[in-house]
Design a protein around this motif. Structure first.
Motif, PDB file in Angstrom:
ATOM      1  N   GLU A   1     -71.651 -21.843 -28.999  1.00 18.58           N
ATOM      2  CA  GLU A   1     -72.463 -21.068 -28.472  1.00 18.58           C
ATOM      3  C   GLU A   1     -73.175 -21.399 -27.108  1.00 18.58           C
ATOM      4  OE1 GLU A   1     -72.733 -22.279 -31.537  1.00 18.58           O
ATOM      5  OE2 GLU A   1     -71.726 -20.688 -32.506  1.00 18.58           O
TER       6      GLU A   1
ATOM      7  N   MET B   1     -59.224 -34.027 -20.188  1.00 21.34           N
ATOM      8  CA  MET B   1     -59.032 -32.419 -20.791  1.00 21.34           C
ATOM      9  C   MET B   1     -58.680 -31.731 -19.539  1.00 21.34           C
ATOM     10  SD  MET B   1     -61.809 -32.563 -23.716  1.00 21.34           S
ATOM     11  CE  MET B   1     -61.677 -33.841 -24.939  1.00 21.34           C
TER      12      MET B   1
ATOM     13  N   TYR C   1     -64.927 -22.892 -20.278  1.00 24.65           N
ATOM     14  CA  TYR C   1     -65.257 -22.808 -21.571  1.00 24.65           C
ATOM     15  C   TYR C   1     -64.853 -24.038 -22.568  1.00 24.65           C
ATOM     16  CZ  TYR C   1     -65.847 -21.276 -26.569  1.00 24.65           C
ATOM     17  OH  TYR C   1     -66.304 -21.220 -27.878  1.00 24.65           O
ATOM     18  N   HIS C   2     -63.649 -24.404 -22.364  1.00 25.43           N
ATOM     19  CA  HIS C   2     -62.987 -25.425 -22.928  1.00 25.43           C
ATOM     20  C   HIS C   2     -63.790 -26.881 -22.575  1.00 25.43           C
ATOM     21  CE1 HIS C   2     -60.022 -28.118 -24.759  1.00 25.43           C
ATOM     22  NE2 HIS C   2     -59.937 -28.636 -23.455  1.00 25.43           N
TER      23      HIS C   2
ATOM     24  N   VAL D   1     -70.492 -10.955 -17.311  1.00 22.01           N
ATOM     25  CA  VAL D   1     -71.171 -11.667 -16.207  1.00 22.01           C
ATOM     26  C   VAL D   1     -71.630 -10.887 -15.380  1.00 22.01           C
ATOM     27  CG1 VAL D   1     -69.873 -13.321 -14.556  1.00 22.01           C
ATOM     28  CG2 VAL D   1     -69.657 -13.566 -17.023  1.00 22.01           C
ATOM     29  N   LEU D   2     -70.501  -9.740 -14.810  1.00 20.06           N
ATOM     30  CA  LEU D   2     -70.948  -8.915 -13.560  1.00 20.06           C
ATOM     31  C   LEU D   2     -72.352  -8.238 -13.918  1.00 20.06           C
ATOM     32  CD1 LEU D   2     -67.505  -7.766 -12.708  1.00 20.06           C
ATOM     33  CD2 LEU D   2     -68.773  -9.270 -11.139  1.00 20.06           C
TER      34      LEU D   2
ATOM     35  N   VAL E   1     -63.461 -14.514 -12.866  1.00 14.26           N
ATOM     36  CA  VAL E   1     -63.700 -14.894 -14.174  1.00 14.26           C
ATOM     37  C   VAL E   1     -62.943 -15.226 -15.165  1.00 14.26           C
ATOM     38  CG1 VAL E   1     -65.438 -14.030 -15.883  1.00 14.26           C
ATOM     39  CG2 VAL E   1     -66.240 -13.948 -13.618  1.00 14.26           C
ATOM     40  N   LYS E   2     -62.026 -14.052 -15.106  1.00  9.15           N
ATOM     41  CA  LYS E   2     -60.872 -14.318 -15.985  1.00  9.15           C
ATOM     42  C   LYS E   2     -60.169 -15.459 -15.981  1.00  9.15           C
ATOM     43  CE  LYS E   2     -60.626  -9.122 -16.697  1.00  9.15           C
ATOM     44  NZ  LYS E   2     -59.776  -7.888 -16.143  1.00  9.15           N
TER      45      LYS E   2
ATOM     46  N   LEU F   1     -59.336 -24.651 -25.877  1.00  7.36           N
ATOM     47  CA  LEU F   1     -60.310 -23.422 -26.780  1.00  7.36           C
ATOM     48  C   LEU F   1     -60.526 -22.445 -25.497  1.00  7.36           C
ATOM     49  CD1 LEU F   1     -63.252 -25.810 -27.777  1.00  7.36           C
ATOM     50  CD2 LEU F   1     -61.350 -25.147 -29.025  1.00  7.36           C
TER      51      LEU F   1
ATOM     52  N   GLY G   1     -64.594 -10.540 -10.894  1.00 11.85           N
ATOM     53  CA  GLY G   1     -64.143 -10.332 -12.201  1.00 11.85           C
ATOM     54  C   GLY G   1     -62.727 -11.093 -12.460  1.00 11.85           C
TER      55      GLY G   1
ATOM     56  N   PHE H   1     -70.910 -18.582 -14.177  1.00 13.17           N
ATOM     57  CA  PHE H   1     -70.220 -17.524 -13.425  1.00 13.17           C
ATOM     58  C   PHE H   1     -71.564 -16.631 -12.571  1.00 13.17           C
ATOM     59  CE2 PHE H   1     -66.601 -17.847 -16.093  1.00 13.17           C
ATOM     60  CZ  PHE H   1     -65.707 -18.131 -14.995  1.00 13.17           C
TER      61      PHE H   1
ATOM     62  N   GLN I   1     -71.129 -18.479 -18.898  1.00 13.48           N
ATOM     63  CA  GLN I   1     -71.710 -17.063 -18.282  1.00 13.48           C
ATOM     64  C   GLN I   1     -72.559 -17.420 -17.105  1.00 13.48           C
ATOM     65  OE1 GLN I   1     -72.576 -13.607 -20.992  1.00 13.48           O
ATOM     66  NE2 GLN I   1     -72.120 -14.944 -22.579  1.00 13.48           N
TER      67      GLN I   1
ATOM     68  N   LEU J   1     -70.784 -20.962 -24.195  1.00 11.41           N
ATOM     69  CA  LEU J   1     -70.521 -19.563 -23.947  1.00 11.41           C
ATOM     70  C   LEU J   1     -71.673 -19.360 -23.058  1.00 11.41           C
ATOM     71  CD1 LEU J   1     -68.441 -17.350 -24.001  1.00 11.41           C
ATOM     72  CD2 LEU J   1     -70.037 -16.524 -25.979  1.00 11.41           C
ATOM     73  N   ASP J   2     -72.807 -19.758 -23.246  1.00 12.69           N
ATOM     74  CA  ASP J   2     -74.020 -19.446 -22.532  1.00 12.69           C
ATOM     75  C   ASP J   2     -73.879 -20.022 -20.902  1.00 12.69           C
ATOM     76  OD1 ASP J   2     -75.024 -17.951 -24.236  1.00 12.69           O
ATOM     77  OD2 ASP J   2     -76.499 -19.789 -24.942  1.00 12.69           O
TER      78      ASP J   2
ATOM     79  N   GLN K   1     -62.522 -18.424 -16.874  1.00 17.15           N
ATOM     80  CA  GLN K   1     -63.444 -18.501 -18.133  1.00 17.15           C
ATOM     81  C   GLN K   1     -63.144 -19.527 -19.167  1.00 17.15           C
ATOM     82  OE1 GLN K   1     -63.702 -14.661 -19.442  1.00 17.15           O
ATOM     83  NE2 GLN K   1     -62.219 -14.865 -20.886  1.00 17.15           N
ATOM     84  N   ASP K   2     -61.852 -19.688 -19.517  1.00 17.12           N
ATOM     85  CA  ASP K   2     -61.008 -20.403 -20.714  1.00 17.12           C
ATOM     86  C   ASP K   2     -61.521 -21.949 -20.253  1.00 17.12           C
ATOM     87  OD1 ASP K   2     -61.038 -18.265 -22.136  1.00 17.12           O
ATOM     88  OD2 ASP K   2     -58.805 -18.339 -22.042  1.00 17.12           O
TER      89      ASP K   2
ATOM     90  N   SER L   1     -65.753 -11.013 -17.960  1.00 18.52           N
ATOM     91  CA  SER L   1     -66.124 -10.500 -16.533  1.00 18.52           C
ATOM     92  C   SER L   1     -67.106  -9.563 -16.714  1.00 18.52           C
ATOM     93  CB  SER L   1     -64.652  -9.828 -16.018  1.00 18.52           C
ATOM     94  OG  SER L   1     -64.187  -8.944 -16.778  1.00 18.52           O
TER      95      SER L   1
END
Lengths: 844, 187
Positions: free
Chosen positions: B42, B144, B31-32, A71-72, B23-24, A61, B20, B52, B49, B45-46, B27-28, A68
């Motif tokens: 949802e 995972m 998230y996974h 978040v920033l 984060v990139k 997923l 940043g 981070f 974020q 995602l919270d 993030q996935d 970013s």
């Protein structure tokens, strides 16, 4: 405890570790030996492999967007919060060292500078702490002001509560400002909460995820510092208040937009944000752009006052300021009198009362419309439905029909119209009539065929309102309406036995009740100045006198309506002219009924903050309202706003539900208002708390055996709540003497209407003129103590049509505490103020 | 592409763009993991974020003794567990379908096979949701995220021996919950 020693490992556990490659060489050898000799071990390993493969086969997923930036942004805010508040929390526990004297570079942002290891937090600690403390003090003060205002004051003066004016200013501010402020405040408060939860680990709050703010509070951190507690509390309070302000702004926006005013850039249309947030609301506007006209200039001044009521006045800052002041006063106004007015039917009395309100420069806000717009604004109504009202109103205007803001029609149109489907409520009566006709034909056919006609009346085609009608075809509801309807299911009133189910299928707007047209009651809460209230009452009395002056038809005992004494041609011409005048006006403008009074109707001044909010209830609901003294609760503007947002509306509007009444009672009991002195009377300058506590007392009392009503003469000192209740219970408030009672009885007999059970005892202008005078005298006393620029609230109960089974039911459900000797009030037929040509006298 | 320590150093020096990039980068993955831990996109995602954000705020406390993502995961796991503890456990077919989404598991398979896989994924999600938080977290990290026992121990702040035993128990529990699925798989 999960700690194990290596020699405690069981074979299966070894297999698991072996599968993961997390075994030592010795263990590996052991496992391989086991696998070679034990088929079960091999099977177990195979299962573990399959399990692992299944888990790893789950799709990967991804967020789907770059977080970013977000978040920033949040991080920056979190840093700011942290730097601001950390010293405050830490100062209580740690000795404070003076920050080193290093200057922040010019143009350097907090984030660019970074907080990591720079130590700049200490440099800004005290200034930021001072700012934070100031903010906290402001927040706490703002919160406390309304509470302080609950201290006993002279209610007759109705001095503005501290804090109200501020709220009113917020209300009067452009809606998007309020909304944005709300968002910001929410964010800030969330940050405060976050910080409070986090042992100094402040986390920023994104505007998108309010829930995360709360979740963050549970981040497994040590106990919150006390300072942080207070910060959190203040933040939450501020959040709530801001939300309320925002709601108030929305309410005001709805109110303004209900009048079709185009505030142009002054109020709603300034930002695209607002327009985007409330697309449906923008669509639903009429009268020159409405709130959605972000780029449109302010509307031109109205050239026809009667047709376009003060469309441009709202653009004036002075008008806004005046309105803000008036609104703040309106928020203070309180319920002082409950008045019931009888009419020939609901429509006629509604028209007539509208006219009176307009004459007194009281604009009419439709309660259900406010609620409806709120739903639209919250995007609770499905896309496409918002256009239904436009089309509906356009169609009406096109045809010169009266544009009514009635709850049933609008709510129905929005809840029933499908996206892309044109809905015109004017078609519905015809459909209903057709349905009835079909049922009649079917019955006739049954008779002709020699079979027993079905006793079941035809189900109406249309169920009015946004609630499910009892025994009616279920309309396809919009999601929001469906949700409301679902909540309503156990509160639906059953139609009375006397009323055909087809009629009982009429479902009036927000009430969620099934009431017949003959039993509808329109409740109008008027917030107006003393002069306006006086004018209103005087006009009603004048019209009552006119009505009484009408000759009585010997055969029926009814008053002969005016149209029987006037040439019809002239009345029709006037009616036509009135409709034409209305056609040019905004859709929700009060409309003059046809007839001679048309010329007296004038547009309400938009600068006036006096307004009326109305909604419909059934007799049962009304009786329940009276019984549970919920009137005390609806007297508050806050409550109405809550109702408009759909929060508390059910409890009040439906009224008859004990569960909801209890809920409201609990709310009142749990509020600080309930702690106000209960024994103060309105007349003696009771605070609002007394009035608000009344429902609690009443409910508590209701759980006990009903006491024998005291005679009127002994009921001198009454509590505020009893005073409010008294006219509705007919318990002789104010010492109605025998002469008055006799006079009332005589009048009742004179008008020849069927008697209303004494238990109902609702004082009306018609059935109890002496009592009316008494009430008016009481009101006058209070009005004398009210400044002319203050406002007062009066609840008018407009009862259309004759008493029916519903009324009888209401009597049963309502109070039966009328003292002995209370006159049997009677209900007259059509009063003079009803539009004669449109409203023939109702059958008794 | 800069390494994590370099990006961290730049962030600490005030270059937020460096963070940043972190984060990139993560993030996935985060998230996974969070989705499987929480069962809600949802909420996940919270949590991502907020993770981070917390990492940024506390970055100066990161000593670099472990991998950055291990440290990140630790924050995320703690937040996920906290969040989940505060919520009632919930799992439904719709929810798991929402989690699995429309994304085909195996495009090479025919529609029937994809349907089976989809159904299996839903069962797996439901079974995962039924596990205790500790067991779910350790399974997600292992199966995972592919974390080894050391990393899991660091993220969850557990001894390695505990990781091993707990992982085993988690597997046994999950296997019981997925008995039919496992039988098909092995059969």
């Amino acid at each position: 405890m999960d700690d194990v020693r290596p020699n405690d490992l069981n074979p299966e556990e070894l297999l698991s570790a072996y599968l993961d490659g997390e075994v030592t060489a010795a263990e590996r050898a052991q496992v391989e030996q086991m696998l070679a000799s034990d088929p079960e071990a091999r099977a177990a390993l195979q299962e573990l492999r399959a399990l692992s493969a299944a888990l790893q086969s789950l799709p990967k997923l991804s967020v789907g967007e770059d977080l970013s930036e977000r978040v920033l942004r949040r991080a920056e805010r979190a840093m700011l919060e942290r730097q601001t508040l950390e010293p405050v929390a830490a100062s209580a526990a740690e000795p404070v060292s003076l920050p080193p004297k290093t200057a922040v570079k010019q143009g350097e942002t907090l984030l660019e500078r970074g907080s990591h290891g720079a130590g700049w937090t200490r440099r800004l600690a005290w200034p930021l702490a001072a700012v934070a403390a100031t903010l906290l003090i402001m927040l706490v003060n703002q919160k406390q002001k309304p509470e302080l205002a609950l201290a006993p004051v002279n209610v007759h003066k109705q001095a503005p509560r501290a804090g109200v004016s501020q709220d009113a200013v917020v209300q009067n501010a452009p809606a998007e400002m309020s909304r944005e402020a709300s968002v910001e405040s929410s964010e800030e408060s969330g940050s405060g909460s976050d910080f409070a939860a986090g042992n100094g680990q402040a986390g920023a709050v994104g505007e998108e995820d309010k829930r995360a703010d709360h979740d963050r509070a549970a981040f497994d951190q040590p106990a919150k510092p006390s300072a942080a507690h207070s910060i959190e509390g203040a933040a939450v309070e501020r959040d709530d208040r801001t939300a309320a302000n925002s709601l108030s702004a929305d309410m005001k926006a709805a109110r303004s937009s209900a009048k079709g005013e185009n505030d142009g850039q002054g109020r709603f249309g300034t930002t695209q944000k607002r327009q985007l947030q409330v697309p449906a609301l923008a669509k639903a506007e009429h009268g020159g752009g409405g709130i959605g006209s972000a780029a449109s200039p302010p509307a031109a001044p109205a050239t026809s006052g009667a047709a376009v009521p003060g469309a441009s006045l709202a653009n004036s800052p002075m008008v806004d300021a005046k309105r803000a002041r008036s609104e703040s006063q309106a928020a203070n106004a309180r319920l002082e009198l409950v008045v019931e007015v009888l009419g020939a039917d609901g429509t006629a009395i509604e028209h007539s009362f509208d006219e009176l309100l307009v004459k007194q420069n009281i604009r009419i806000d439709d309660f259900s419309e406010l609620q409806q717009r709120k739903q639209i604004a919250q995007n609770q109504l499905p896309p496409g439905n918002e256009g239904a009202k436009d089309r509906e109103v356009e169609a009406q205007e096109e045809n010169g029909a009266r544009v009514d803001a009635g709850a049933d029609k609008q709510v129905k149109s929005l809840s029933q119209a499908k996206p892309g489907e044109e809905f015109n409520y004017r078609d519905q009566p015809q459909k209903e009539a057709e349905a009835k006709e079909q049922a009649k034909n079917a019955a006739t056919a049954d008779l002709n065929a020699g079979t027993t006609p079905s006793t079941k009346p035809a189900e109406p085609v249309v169920t009015r309102g946004n609630k499910k009608g009892l025994g009616t075809a279920k309309p396809e509801k919009a999601p929001a309406a469906a949700g409301l309807a679902a909540k309503d299911e156990d509160h639906l009133a059953k139609p009375s036995a006397e009323e055909p189910a087809a009629e009982a299928g009429e479902n009036f707007g927000i009430t969620g009740e099934t009431v017949s047209p003959s039993s509808q009651v329109e409740v109008v809460l008027v917030t107006a100045t003393p002069a306006q209230v006086r004018g209103l009452l005087q006009e009603m009395e004048n019209r009552a006198d006119q009505y009484r002056a009408l000759p009585v038809e010997p055969a029926t005992g009814r008053r002969l309506a005016e149209d029987t004494q006037q040439p019809k041609g002239a009345a029709q011409l006037e009616s036509l002219a009135a409709n034409r005048a209305v056609k040019a006006g905004p859709p929700n403008a009060p409309v003059a009924p046809a007839g001679k009074v048309k010329s007296q109707t004038q547009a309400p001044d938009e600068a006036s903050s006096s307004y009326a909010v109305r909604w419909r209830v059934s007799e049962e609901q009304l009786a329940s309202l009276m019984k549970d003294q919920s009137l005390d609760q609806i007297a508050g503007l806050d409550h109405l706003e809550g109702a408009a947002s759909g929060i508390l509306a059910d409890g009040i509007v439906r009224g008859g539900s004990k569960r909801e009444t209890d809920m409201l009672t609990e709310q009142a009991a749990s509020s600080e208002l309930a702690d106000a002195p209960a024994d103060a009377t309105l007349r003696d300058g009771a605070d609002e708390g007394a009035a608000r506590k009344a429902p609690v007392e009443k409910t508590q009392a209701a759980s006990q055996p009903e006491p024998t009503p005291a005679p009127a003469a002994s009921a001198a000192p009454q509590k505020a709540s009893e005073k409010l209740k008294a006219p509705l219970r007919g318990d002789g408030l104010g010492g109605q003497d025998e002469n008055d009672s006799q006079a009332d009885k005589e009048v009742a007999e004179k008008v020849g209407a069927s008697p209303v059970p004494a238990e109902n005892g609702i004082a009306t202008l018609h059935n109890a003129p002496a009592f009316w005078r008494q009430q008016r005298a009481e009101l006058e006393k209070q009005l004398r103590g009210t400044a002319e620029d203050q406002q007062i609230r009066v609840l008018f109960v407009l009862r259309g049509g004759a008493p029916s089974g519903a009324r009888n039911k209401a009597d049963v459900a309502g109070q039966s505490s009328s003292p002995a000797g209370e006159p049997n009030a009677t209900v007259p037929a059509a009063p003079a103020e009803s539009a004669p040509s449109e409203a023939p006298p109702a059958k008794e | 592409m800069k390494s994590d320590p370099e990006l961290i150093a730049e962030t600490l020096a005030g270059n937020q763009a460096a963070f940043g990039q972190l984060v990139k980068k993560y993030q996935d993955r985060l998230y996974h993991t969070a989705v499987h831990l929480l069962g809600s996109p949802e909420d996940a995602l919270d949590v991502v974020q907020e993770t981070f954000v917390q990492a940024f705020v506390k970055l100066d406390s990161f000593r670099g003794s472990s991998a950055f993502y291990t440290w990140l995961y630790r924050i995320a796991i703690n937040q996920s567990i906290s969040l989940r503890r505060r919520k009632r456990p919930m799992s439904s077919v719709d929810q798991t379908r929402e989690i699995t989404g429309e994304e085909p598991v195996d495009t090479a398979e025919g529609p029937d096979r994809r349907l089976v896989l989809q159904e299996r994924a839903e069962q797996l999600h439901a079974a995962l949701a039924a596990l205790s938080e500790e067991h779910r977290a350790i399974l997600v990290l292992r199966e995972m995220e592919g974390c080894d026992y050391e990393e899991i121990a660091e993220i969850l702040d557990l001894p390695v021996g505990t990781v091993r035993s707990r992982l085993h128990r988690a597997r046994v529990q999950l296997k019981d919950l997925l008995k039919t699925v496992m039988q098909e798989e092995t059969g």
